[in-house]
Enzyme design. Structure first.
Site, PDB file in Angstrom:
ATOM      1  N   CYS A  77       0.832  -1.199   0.000  1.00  0.00           N
ATOM      2  CA  CYS A  77       0.000   0.000   0.000  1.00  0.00           C
ATOM      3  C   CYS A  77       0.869   1.252   0.000  1.00  0.00           C
ATOM      4  O   CYS A  77       1.939   1.279   0.595  1.00  0.00           O
ATOM      5  CB  CYS A  77      -0.910  -0.010   1.229  1.00  0.00           C
ATOM      6  SG  CYS A  77      -1.923   1.466   1.420  1.00  0.00           S
ATOM      7  N   CYS A 163      -8.289  -0.408   7.316  1.00  0.00           N
ATOM      8  CA  CYS A 163      -7.003   0.278   7.395  1.00  0.00           C
ATOM      9  C   CYS A 163      -6.616   0.522   8.851  1.00  0.00           C
ATOM     10  O   CYS A 163      -7.440   0.963   9.662  1.00  0.00           O
ATOM     11  CB  CYS A 163      -7.082   1.602   6.636  1.00  0.00           C
ATOM     12  SG  CYS A 163      -5.644   2.658   6.843  1.00  0.00           S
ATOM     13  N   ASP A 398      -1.816  28.965   7.666  1.00  0.00           N
ATOM     14  CA  ASP A 398      -1.804  27.503   7.590  1.00  0.00           C
ATOM     15  C   ASP A 398      -2.016  27.135   6.122  1.00  0.00           C
ATOM     16  O   ASP A 398      -3.091  26.680   5.720  1.00  0.00           O
ATOM     17  CB  ASP A 398      -2.918  26.921   8.475  1.00  0.00           C
ATOM     18  CG  ASP A 398      -2.893  25.397   8.508  1.00  0.00           C
ATOM     19  OD1 ASP A 398      -1.947  24.787   7.974  1.00  0.00           O
ATOM     20  OD2 ASP A 398      -3.842  24.805   9.066  1.00  0.00           O
ATOM     21  N   CYS A 425       2.578  21.988   6.834  1.00  0.00           N
ATOM     22  CA  CYS A 425       2.575  20.540   6.643  1.00  0.00           C
ATOM     23  C   CYS A 425       3.745  20.098   5.766  1.00  0.00           C
ATOM     24  O   CYS A 425       3.815  18.941   5.359  1.00  0.00           O
ATOM     25  CB  CYS A 425       1.248  20.064   6.042  1.00  0.00           C
ATOM     26  SG  CYS A 425       0.839  20.822   4.454  1.00  0.00           S
TER      27      CYS A 425
END
Length: 470
Positions: A77, A163, A398, A425
């Protein structure tokens, strides 16, 4: 070095996509599924001018930080790039990633960055943290309808309805959808032929509210025998919203332009709590948000509470400040700050997000937050011209992974707020933007990573910078 050569390597680092990095005669070699400290035998698959790619063929000596992945699909994956690494080692890697980006890309002094950086904020349990999942639907080689995730760098579905990063409700929802499709003869979409109906199943879950949302994405405008599916989904605990999204385009974008509610509400709600940044225990204050299928809402709510609490601390609010929240989305940070500021303005380019942010303010009884549609640099410039006597005390940004627009950075420097809080991020674009801001009269005060994405190479970071006073 040539393709198909077998070479021995000691893995010294990890790349942006999670591949281990070793050096062979000075050349960097990227080896998928290898972790720092591994000694491996690898087969060269591609050679470039200054680097190469290789496939792990034999683990000669396992690294002390190598662990057995919890998920049997982890290697195939594309979701969990580093699940085979001990979690504390993952955190150390992410701390180095932030530090090295600020030094290498931002040009900051290494000792200075070490001095202003606090330890990364990890998770108590680095699994089952995602409140959102988008599962592609397809057909396997045996002709069976399957749901799962795409294998790394492909659109081949690895069947997996449970998951390890998601919530337990995902399995129940996917089993229900797949059984409905089989029982009612509903086809899965085929990317090659562009035929078939069901493309994706989007699931959102409120960690605080326990409310569940399911959105079926289809290559069409309706579902056959939709009441059968609705009836079965409604038996799942917490079901609050069932919708149908139409996406007939040949595109990799998951959601189309039109969504209609099949049952229940168009949104679910969830709450984020303020935390004490000394020990990250929850305090009583909370903010509630309405979340639609399209809403941007952080996928790890527990870590988001820690991230936003740090952002609030770094903002240094006393209740007298005017704060601007750029790239505000549905107002998650704006409303977190509004209870501690005189006035908050949120800016966002997506019209629906601005509407959602205003609705979220009303939901929380917050009257000192306003949300404006447009590019941050345009809205800020217009406001400052029309309100020449007003000052901007704090700006919070952000941005998406690509970082701030250059014009946005110029506008921030022109307005000269006392403090800027940057939530990022991507450490690389963070470092680039911080260099611009620090060259423009600001100084870096605090840096802290927050692990929002356990088992992956990604991390969030929150930074405080202040205006220099000479």
């Amino acid at each position: 070095m040539q393709k198909n050569d077998l070479i021995e390597l000691t893995i010294e680092d990890i790349g942006m996509d999670g591949a281990g990095i070793g050096r062979y005669h000075g050349m960097a070699v990227f080896v998928k599924d290898a972790v720092i400290g591994d000694k491996v035998l690898a087969k060269i698959t591609k050679v470039k001018k200054t680097y190469a790619y290789a496939r792990l063929t034999e683990l000669k000596e396992a690294s002390p930080v190598r662990v057995e992945p919890s998920c049997i699909y982890a290697r195939a994956c594309g979701g969990c790039q580093i699940q085979h690494m001990d979690y504390q080692a993952q955190l150390s890697f992410k701390e180095r990633k932030i530090h090295d980006s600020l030094v290498r890309i931002g040009g900051f002094d290494a000792e200075f960055i070490t001095h202003v950086t606090d330890p990364i904020v990890g998770m108590e349990v680095p699994f089952y943290y995602r409140n959102k999942a988008q599962f592609p639907i397809g057909v396997n080689a045996a002709g069976e309808t399957v749901a799962g995730f795409y294998a790394g760098r492909t659109h081949s579905i690895i069947p997996n309805i449970d998951c390890a990063l998601g919530v337990s409700a995902n399995k129940a929802v996917l089993e229900t959808v797949l059984n409905y499709m089989n029982d009612c003869g509903v086809s899965a979409y085929d990317e090659r032929t562009k035929q078939g109906l069901v493309r994706h199943v989007l699931i959102r879950y409120g960690f605080d509210s326990k409310e569940l949302m399911v959105c079926i994405v289809v290559n069409g405008t309706r579902l056959p025998e939709e009441q059968v599916l609705i009836g079965r989904l409604c038996e799942i605990k917490g079901m609050k919203s069932i919708s149908l999204n139409s996406n007939p385009k040949d595109t990799n974008v998951i959601l189309g332009d039109r969504t209609k509610v099949l049952w229940g509400d168009p949104v679910i709600t969830d709450a984020l709590y303020l935390r004490d940044t000394a020990d990250f225990k929850r305090l009583g204050e909370k903010t509630v948000y309405r979340i639609s299928p399209q809403s941007f809402y952080q996928v790890n709510p527990i870590q988001t509470e820690k991230l936003y609490s740090l952002a609030l601390e770094y903002a240094g609010l006393t209740g007298e400040e005017t704060v601007w929240d750029l790239y505000c989305g549905i107002g998650t940070i704006s409303l977190f700050l509004a209870k501690h500021a005189k006035k908050v303005f949120g800016v966002e380019v997506v019209p629906q997000a601005v509407e959602d942010a205003a609705a979220n303010a009303a939901l929380n009884g917050i009257e000192n937050a306003s949300f404006l549609l447009g590019k941050a640099e345009d809205v800020l410039t217009k406001w400052s011209h029309e309100n020449a006597q007003e000052r901007v005390d704090v700006i919070v940004v952000d941005p998406p992974r690509k970082g701030c627009d250059s014009k946005c950075l110029e506008t921030m420097l022109h307005l000269q707020p006392e403090r800027i809080v940057y939530v990022s991020c991507d450490p690389a674009t963070l470092a680039r933007d911080l260099r611009v801001l620090c060259n423009g009269g600001y100084e870096l005060k605090k840096v802290r990573g927050v692990d929002q994405f356990g088992q992956t190479v990604h991390t969030e970071c929150v930074v405080e910078i202040q205006k220099k006073h000479i």
